[in-house]
Design an enzyme around this catalytic site. Sequence first.
Site, PDB file in Angstrom:
ATOM      1  N   ASP A 273      -3.704   6.177  -1.600  1.00 59.94           N
ATOM      2  CA  ASP A 273      -4.167   4.505  -2.510  1.00 59.94           C
ATOM      3  C   ASP A 273      -5.706   4.787  -2.234  1.00 59.94           C
ATOM      4  O   ASP A 273      -6.591   3.858  -0.881  1.00 59.94           O
ATOM      5  CB  ASP A 273      -3.225   3.642  -0.992  1.00 59.94           C
ATOM      6  CG  ASP A 273      -3.556   2.070  -1.511  1.00 59.94           C
ATOM      7  OD1 ASP A 273      -4.105   1.921  -2.378  1.00 59.94           O
ATOM      8  OD2 ASP A 273      -3.422   1.148  -1.472  1.00 59.94           O
ATOM      9  N   ASP A 412       5.427  -9.166  -9.239  1.00 58.94           N
ATOM     10  CA  ASP A 412       4.400  -8.649  -8.248  1.00 58.94           C
ATOM     11  C   ASP A 412       4.754  -9.043  -6.567  1.00 58.94           C
ATOM     12  O   ASP A 412       5.631  -9.843  -6.493  1.00 58.94           O
ATOM     13  CB  ASP A 412       3.216  -8.536  -7.742  1.00 58.94           C
ATOM     14  CG  ASP A 412       2.549  -7.389  -7.632  1.00 58.94           C
ATOM     15  OD1 ASP A 412       2.664  -6.562  -6.492  1.00 58.94           O
ATOM     16  OD2 ASP A 412       1.529  -6.847  -8.146  1.00 58.94           O
ATOM     17  N   ASP A 525       5.641   0.403  -5.567  1.00 58.00           N
ATOM     18  CA  ASP A 525       4.193   0.862  -5.276  1.00 58.00           C
ATOM     19  C   ASP A 525       3.542   1.077  -4.013  1.00 58.00           C
ATOM     20  O   ASP A 525       4.789   1.455  -2.813  1.00 58.00           O
ATOM     21  CB  ASP A 525       3.451  -0.672  -5.451  1.00 58.00           C
ATOM     22  CG  ASP A 525       2.346  -0.660  -5.568  1.00 58.00           C
ATOM     23  OD1 ASP A 525       1.447   0.411  -5.695  1.00 58.00           O
ATOM     24  OD2 ASP A 525       1.419  -2.314  -6.250  1.00 58.00           O
ATOM     25  N   ARG A 585       3.733   4.337  -8.325  1.00 52.34           N
ATOM     26  CA  ARG A 585       2.164   4.831  -8.637  1.00 52.34           C
ATOM     27  C   ARG A 585       2.476   6.279  -7.982  1.00 52.34           C
ATOM     28  O   ARG A 585       1.888   7.016  -8.195  1.00 52.34           O
ATOM     29  CB  ARG A 585       1.781   3.968  -7.006  1.00 52.34           C
ATOM     30  CG  ARG A 585       0.490   4.260  -7.677  1.00 52.34           C
ATOM     31  CD  ARG A 585      -0.406   2.724  -6.617  1.00 52.34           C
ATOM     32  NE  ARG A 585      -0.536   2.402  -5.163  1.00 52.34           N
ATOM     33  CZ  ARG A 585      -1.165   1.572  -4.894  1.00 52.34           C
ATOM     34  NH1 ARG A 585      -2.007   1.449  -5.020  1.00 52.34           N
ATOM     35  NH2 ARG A 585      -0.812   1.712  -3.738  1.00 52.34           N
ATOM     36  N   ASP A 601      -4.846   1.373  -9.675  1.00 51.60           N
ATOM     37  CA  ASP A 601      -6.107   0.187  -9.978  1.00 51.60           C
ATOM     38  C   ASP A 601      -6.861   0.609 -10.639  1.00 51.60           C
ATOM     39  O   ASP A 601      -7.797   1.037 -10.791  1.00 51.60           O
ATOM     40  CB  ASP A 601      -5.877  -0.194  -8.457  1.00 51.60           C
ATOM     41  CG  ASP A 601      -4.943  -0.860  -7.788  1.00 51.60           C
ATOM     42  OD1 ASP A 601      -4.130  -0.584  -8.556  1.00 51.60           O
ATOM     43  OD2 ASP A 601      -4.768  -0.895  -6.809  1.00 51.60           O
ATOM     44  N   HIS A 659      -1.381  -5.074 -17.116  1.00 47.75           N
ATOM     45  CA  HIS A 659      -0.993  -5.608 -15.739  1.00 47.75           C
ATOM     46  C   HIS A 659      -2.582  -6.178 -15.385  1.00 47.75           C
ATOM     47  O   HIS A 659      -3.473  -5.441 -15.875  1.00 47.75           O
ATOM     48  CB  HIS A 659      -0.281  -4.222 -14.795  1.00 47.75           C
ATOM     49  CG  HIS A 659      -0.461  -4.544 -13.208  1.00 47.75           C
ATOM     50  ND1 HIS A 659       0.318  -5.981 -12.986  1.00 47.75           N
ATOM     51  CD2 HIS A 659      -0.518  -4.170 -12.390  1.00 47.75           C
ATOM     52  CE1 HIS A 659      -0.026  -5.947 -11.516  1.00 47.75           C
ATOM     53  NE2 HIS A 659      -0.174  -4.641 -10.851  1.00 47.75           N
TER      54      HIS A 659
END
Length: 936
Positions: A273, A412, A525, A585, A601, A659
Amino acid sequence: MVVTILVVSAVKPQDFRTCAQTSFCRRNRAYADKATSGSFISPYNVIKDTINIEDGIISGELINTENRVLFIFEIHILINNSVRIRINEKNPLKPRYDRVKYWSLIQEPSNTLEYTENSINGKDMFTSLSFGIDRNHKVIIYHTPFHIELLINDVPIITFNNRGFFNFEHLRKKDDPVNKPELVIQPDINAEEAEIQTEEEKEEKQEEGLWEETFNGKIDSKPNGPESIGLDISFPGFGHVYGIPEHTTTLSLKETRGGDGGYNDPYRLYNLDVFEYDLDSPTALYGSIPFMLAHRKGASAAILWLNAAETWIDIVKSKDDKSFLGFGKATPSTHTHWFSESGIIDVFAFLGPTTSDIFEQYGSLTGFTALPQSFAIGYHQCRWNYLNQRDVAEVDAGFDENDIPYDVIWLDIEHTDGKKYFTWDKTKFSDPEKMQKDIGRKGRKMVTIVDPHVKRDDNYYIYKEAKDLDILIKDKDGKAFDGWCWPGSSVYPDWTNPKAQDWFVKKFAFDQYEGSTEYLFIWNDMNEPAVFSGPEITAPKDLIHYEGWEHRNLHNLFGMAFHAATSQGLINRTNPNHRPFVLSRSFFVGSQRFGPIWTGDNFAKWDHLAASSPMLLTIGISGIPFSGADVGGFFGNPEPELLVRWYQTGAFQPFFRGHAHIDTKRREPWLFGEPYTSYIRDAIRQRYILLPFWYTLFQEASTNGMPIIRPMFVVFPDNEETFAMEDQYFVGNSLLVKPITSQGQTSTEVYFAGKDIYYDYYTFKKVQGSGKVRVDVLMNKIPVFLRGGSIIPRRQRFRRSSLAMYSDPFTLIVALNKKGEATGTLYLDDGKSYEYQKGHYIYRKFNFTSGKFTSTSLNNDQVQNDENNYIRSNKFIKIERIIILGIDKLPKKIIGYYNDLIDDKKELEFKISKDIVIIRNPKLLISNDWTIEFVN
Ligand SMILES: *[C@@H]1O[C@H](CO)[C@@H](O)[C@H](O)[C@H]1NC(C)=O
Ligand SMILES: *[C@@H]1O[C@H](CO)[C@@H](O)[C@H](O)[C@H]1NC(C)=O
Ligand SMILES: *[C@@H]1O[C@H](CO)[C@@H](O)[C@H](O)[C@H]1NC(C)=O
């Protein structure tokens, strides 16, 4: 209840390990350095007497002559020009992880019997076998030292261990002096420092990290010690390699051992991440696919390194490699070096010879992309977060008020009660079922997020059930692992445990997931997994999974296992089953079977918009055609021009979702006023007009593995100028797209390859010139061109969702090539169920040749007419318009007829403007075979 949002500070590069901070990376790079130094000879030899050839498998034993450790190798000659190489220790102290195949392959591949052992000539030095129908493929295994070459027509295509980097760290006991690993030279201590070290200190330094490693204060206990595997794989004569996502790098991969424009670190595959990631970097991101494609004029080849542990890949190129046969002149070659922290060597080679052969060979092994529901390829509106039910209703209404179609609105993490997935914050979402039904009535859907961590809260049923079932990942001491994520203290169910899979699948049943309806779909996610308190924001490697396996072995497939369970959950909740929609993701080899992925992101910056193309093209050729990048950029506030350009690009990428981060300003498409709202509306409408074309490409990807958006080199494999092109690409083989990725651009250069005719997609004007052509750029669209020779199906009536277009008539755009010919396909089904697998669909082939335009069925399942449930309920769908571009002989009259009613010929009305012929309302149905004749 007040929910505290965990604010994670922007992650700095120092949060993630470099090669120099990773002991097995240092060791394998140092091993490679040693191997390239003058006198080195690889210590691994084949033990001749052990060689056996049976049923398409060449097997035998290897010995490491330095420490006498034995290995087993197997070389499988597979059907479809593929080869598999497996190497493991003969007598490991304990079993090494070999379960990746269980997750990534759809079946054990079949060996071919189409092979011949070559004559015993030289048999002491090598073993050789010819294979393939024509026996023009050859594998040669050299015995001393062990290395392998794969050849086609005696030209080497892929070689293994030709540079001697093969390094298999056998499992050993910590205190066993005989079994000390080979000492290697540290590459990363500077000379000065090295000099003042005593021999003893040096030895200590060299061995640092073998049995324990520390990074940013976090200790990896490494109970198995060193267990890495490494191998060099070369592509002689190939100047370009592609693949190994996910990185923010160029489509044609860069070199990694420094030099001009090269990276200093290898490409890293370790699902992480990475908050606010950098561009132009070999560092790891959310997903990993150890698949690499090599291409040159006349040949393509690929390899799949089937290993889910942390993996690094070095790439170097040589300009003039004389050590390979078959090349009289100077040819570039690409040499790669792969190493993983643990597991075994299990490598597949796909020998093509074309890229489409490779996509099919690779896909028939790991699965083709799942055919999504048709809404999934419409536009998705997401934000962290839509605040409450009223906000959702207002955003939904905003699309209608502004005449902008969309299909899905997303919620979300804030929609939950305290980040407990499968629950609702009832003060914000008091009636989730009504909310979904209101959305659903307009033909739209909703998506909620479900992450893989579970809040540690005894009043939370998901936690309690997972705990009671004993399916949680354990720490090295055997306690349920506690990590920090959105809800605070969390546990992590072990998605690799079949019991966890089974349990989770049931959690999506409508009576289990309270407040869910058939309009609700899911988003996974943080499944790398993200652990805010863990090393590199992820799980410690010494965690313990199902059957006692360390997390180290399976890290890169963990997120996919979660994606698989979620996807199966959505399938099973309805009877008969509907196709799932789950965005993930994290990804790995095989993720294409479970749903789309996105690039995480990104930033609202021009360079991130530009980076989306090479990233998605790379992911697409690596087996996952359904992917997208957050439109507008996740972090930051895009200026209106950037947002417009992003929508225009996103409309031509497979997964199309806006997004934004919770701290950004609202940016629904109408918030910037005119002319921007109109520009964005036009972009989204272009997507909807082309949905039948996209859906057909998805269907084809689901049967032959062809990427949906295609790099130039895939479409023009013999045109070397296209091999590194990444700022323009094709949708299918028909639409050439050139995203505009800088501010204030009024013109751009487009490369028109080949001798084809190209037409401006919007004006239908022929492009003058070929090769590099400068074209004007306006603010209301990005350059898109139709390639001569294609036929594109469109639906041109504006509706508010894709479902509302379900029965709309078609417009066919026929773009003729120089010979006056064009072909195309159209696939249609109910867009939702699995009925298509029983033949209930329409698949048309359109063919315009010599003034004759035909539509014939490609439905091989022979479920025709009234037996075909889809046709039965859609038999009155018409063609309302046919537009033919590039006609050189204008017709005097045009007649049309159904092929089974040949005596019933009708004269069709048409209009001519320059070389464009428009047939209005030809009164033909989409489901029937018909012919249209141009009479001069
Ligand atoms: C693979 O080989 C089998 C049997 O030889 C053949 O039926 C199949 O069509 C081939 N598939 C591909 C992807 O080439
Ligand atoms: C999901 O459905 C399939 C097929 O209907 C079935 O075999 C399977 O057991 C189901 N899984 C669970 C966990 O219920
Ligand atoms: C189109 O039709 C012509 C004439 O029947 C045929 O020769 C040609 O192969 C067809 N093209 C395709 C791509 O099917």
